[in-house]
Motif scaffolding. Sequence first.
Motif, PDB file in Angstrom:
ATOM      1  N   PRO A 131       0.794  -1.226   0.000  1.00  0.00           N
ATOM      2  CA  PRO A 131       0.000   0.000   0.000  1.00  0.00           C
ATOM      3  C   PRO A 131       0.834   1.287   0.000  1.00  0.00           C
ATOM      4  O   PRO A 131       1.878   1.368   0.641  1.00  0.00           O
ATOM      5  N   SER A 132       0.366   2.252  -0.758  1.00  0.00           N
ATOM      6  CA  SER A 132       0.879   3.630  -0.710  1.00  0.00           C
ATOM      7  C   SER A 132      -0.289   4.497  -1.199  1.00  0.00           C
ATOM      8  O   SER A 132      -1.318   3.950  -1.613  1.00  0.00           O
ATOM      9  N   TRP A 133      -0.150   5.825  -1.180  1.00  0.00           N
ATOM     10  CA  TRP A 133      -1.323   6.660  -1.475  1.00  0.00           C
ATOM     11  C   TRP A 133      -1.904   6.355  -2.849  1.00  0.00           C
ATOM     12  O   TRP A 133      -3.104   6.528  -3.065  1.00  0.00           O
ATOM     13  N   ASN A 134      -1.064   5.891  -3.792  1.00  0.00           N
ATOM     14  CA  ASN A 134      -1.585   5.623  -5.140  1.00  0.00           C
ATOM     15  C   ASN A 134      -1.767   4.131  -5.418  1.00  0.00           C
ATOM     16  O   ASN A 134      -1.935   3.735  -6.560  1.00  0.00           O
ATOM     17  N   GLN A 135      -1.737   3.323  -4.383  1.00  0.00           N
ATOM     18  CA  GLN A 135      -1.888   1.877  -4.557  1.00  0.00           C
ATOM     19  C   GLN A 135      -2.577   1.299  -3.318  1.00  0.00           C
ATOM     20  O   GLN A 135      -1.928   1.054  -2.303  1.00  0.00           O
ATOM     21  N   VAL A 136      -3.889   1.114  -3.415  1.00  0.00           N
ATOM     22  CA  VAL A 136      -4.648   0.821  -2.190  1.00  0.00           C
ATOM     23  C   VAL A 136      -5.428  -0.489  -2.228  1.00  0.00           C
ATOM     24  O   VAL A 136      -6.211  -0.766  -1.316  1.00  0.00           O
ATOM     25  N   SER A 137      -5.218  -1.327  -3.262  1.00  0.00           N
ATOM     26  CA  SER A 137      -6.029  -2.543  -3.349  1.00  0.00           C
ATOM     27  C   SER A 137      -5.894  -3.400  -2.085  1.00  0.00           C
ATOM     28  O   SER A 137      -6.881  -3.949  -1.595  1.00  0.00           O
ATOM     29  N   TRP A 138      -4.685  -3.446  -1.530  1.00  0.00           N
ATOM     30  CA  TRP A 138      -4.511  -4.339  -0.381  1.00  0.00           C
ATOM     31  C   TRP A 138      -5.072  -3.780   0.915  1.00  0.00           C
ATOM     32  O   TRP A 138      -5.217  -4.520   1.883  1.00  0.00           O
ATOM     33  N   LEU A 139      -5.433  -2.522   0.947  1.00  0.00           N
ATOM     34  CA  LEU A 139      -6.192  -2.054   2.114  1.00  0.00           C
ATOM     35  C   LEU A 139      -7.505  -2.816   2.149  1.00  0.00           C
ATOM     36  O   LEU A 139      -7.985  -3.252   3.201  1.00  0.00           O
ATOM     37  N   GLY A 140      -8.099  -2.995   0.973  1.00  0.00           N
ATOM     38  CA  GLY A 140      -9.339  -3.767   0.878  1.00  0.00           C
ATOM     39  C   GLY A 140      -9.113  -5.240   1.166  1.00  0.00           C
ATOM     40  O   GLY A 140      -9.898  -5.875   1.886  1.00  0.00           O
ATOM     41  N   PHE A 141      -8.043  -5.796   0.618  1.00  0.00           N
ATOM     42  CA  PHE A 141      -7.796  -7.227   0.820  1.00  0.00           C
ATOM     43  C   PHE A 141      -7.439  -7.544   2.274  1.00  0.00           C
ATOM     44  O   PHE A 141      -7.848  -8.572   2.811  1.00  0.00           O
TER      45      PHE A 141
END
Length: 550
Positions: free
Chosen positions: A355-365
């Motif tokens: 995760p980083s500000w422009n990559q958030v898919s794994w916050l959901g996962f």
Amino acid sequence: IRLNQIGFYPDQRKIAVILNHEDIEDFLIWDTDKKDIAFEGKLEKQIKKTRSGHISRIADFSQFRKAGNYVLILDGVGKSYPFEIESHINQNLGMASIKAFYYQRASVELDKAYAGIWARSMGHPDDQVMIHPSAASETRKAEEMVSSPYGWYDAGDYNKYVVNSGITVGTLLSLFEDYPDYFQNLDLNIPESGNQIPDLLDEIRWNLDWMISMQDPGDGGVYHKLSTAKFEGMVEPHLAISQRYMIAKSTTATLDFAAVMAQASRIYKSYYPEESVSYLKAAEKAWGWAKANPNVLYNQNEMNKAFDPDIQTGAYGDFSANDERIWAASELFITTHNLIYWDELADADQSFKLPSWNQVSWLGFYSLLRHQDKITLLPLEWMAVLKINLLTAARSQIEAVAEQPFQSPIETNVKNFIWGSNAVAANQGILLLYAYKQNGERAFLEGAYDNLDYILGRNATGYSYVTGFGTKSPQHPHHRLAVSRPDLPPLPGFIVGGPNPGQQDGCNYSSSFADESYTDESCSYASNEIAINWNAPFAYLVNSLEAVNK
Ligand code: G3I
Ligand code: 9MR
């Protein structure tokens, strides 16, 4: 002598890294209270080299477990910074990492009772925010004034950006969801302390109350940011009074907003029931806008060709809203169990992305994994893929740690040294903690400790990268709240961005090597700024280690 300048839990791996001494064999741990030798050891024979060519060796004193205050002494060389061995070693640091958000509060005076010497006047009421022409809609005309108070300042600057607020709030809410018991009685000494609601949730609410006002009540789209046209000078908040604007809606901001509001809705249900209902309504409305506008990406340069005034502040521009869609669908699905959200996930890219500000898919996962037992609708095979991807990614991060000069996961790939690299270390720590939770493998927990040790001093510059913590810590962060009060020590509990060979600020760095590209100067926004999206994973890492050790 490079080591964690705060200290260690009794049963964790404890090492120091010794630079530039091939000849020495013995080291000892000196008890500074009892004034006596506490432990004697031998340096490991094996020699490694740092990126800039220094010789590094390891002093391992893991076997020594006794609580107390110590220094490590090397004959003829000198002694280390002091450190402690203690069963709650990270408690104060953990609280400070969250209290930092209180210091970032906009639209309120900070009272001495809570802020101590960092008490200050109110800044940025944000009750007269102008609709920038890029944000005009049927409900809101250009140049109309709207109110959008509260929230946290993003970073060293005073603007408020929805994308960056999104990952910040999501990470902090997940910290609460993962360790709710730990936070029930954690007292942060903020104005809301003592109101029967966990302080962490009250602090997060300060930002949720702002985010809610970033939604256009007409169509549900969410403005990308609330910002001045240019960055303000390095002045106190009440003196930074340039006109602020609501700027352009974006799909990324709207989906991040939907994710955060959906997650907040379920977490605040028993604490703030009315807000919980309105958060979910806001999330669903935002989702609807994003469905109709799936690819409105914020491009500041293009926007400036079409509208006045030009906007030059943080862009948080992104090339794709797919990961934001995954995050929003995951949180909405967990909160509502509505299968329309599952439809968005069934074919989603499940590969691991830190995760980083422009990559958030794994916050959901991460959230889906957290709730897997409660959602019977989730296909087992699909969840199994998530689990294996999580474990594989975690394993690959610790694979080469043993060969690194400072023995931490962040060093294993030079690409980790980006703007905000310290947050990469913290986010790797979060991944490792989730992996540890999955299967209890001790090596994952040790990997998380290793990155915390890195952050707190076992690294190429010898800095503990957190203001107010450790002997050698940042004194001149790029932080307007701090720079404008040179009479005070920097506000405590903030992790700085850290080594970044991009050196985009043009300041004077003493090295160009990736892990040494750090300078403790206030001009250095590319290595020495503070930011909420860096403090959140840092707070996650430190507080979850405390919770795990309770
Ligand atoms: O996406 C590319 C990647 O493809 C490439 O491999 C890599 C090589 O360096 O660069 C990547 O782009 C970087 C981008 O962040 C995404 O990580 C840029 O080089 C880098 O300059 C950019 O830095 C961002 C910086 O703003 C400048 O835009 C930071 O991530 C971001 O944290 C920072 O955020 C600022 C706000 O704009 C304003 N407020 C303060 C805040 C913290 O400094
Ligand atoms: O203070 C700004 C910081 O928050 C940003 O991360 C950085 C990059 O966008 O910009 C800083 O502002 C500087 C501006 O970009 C150039 N002129 C000097 C500003 C303050 O040092």
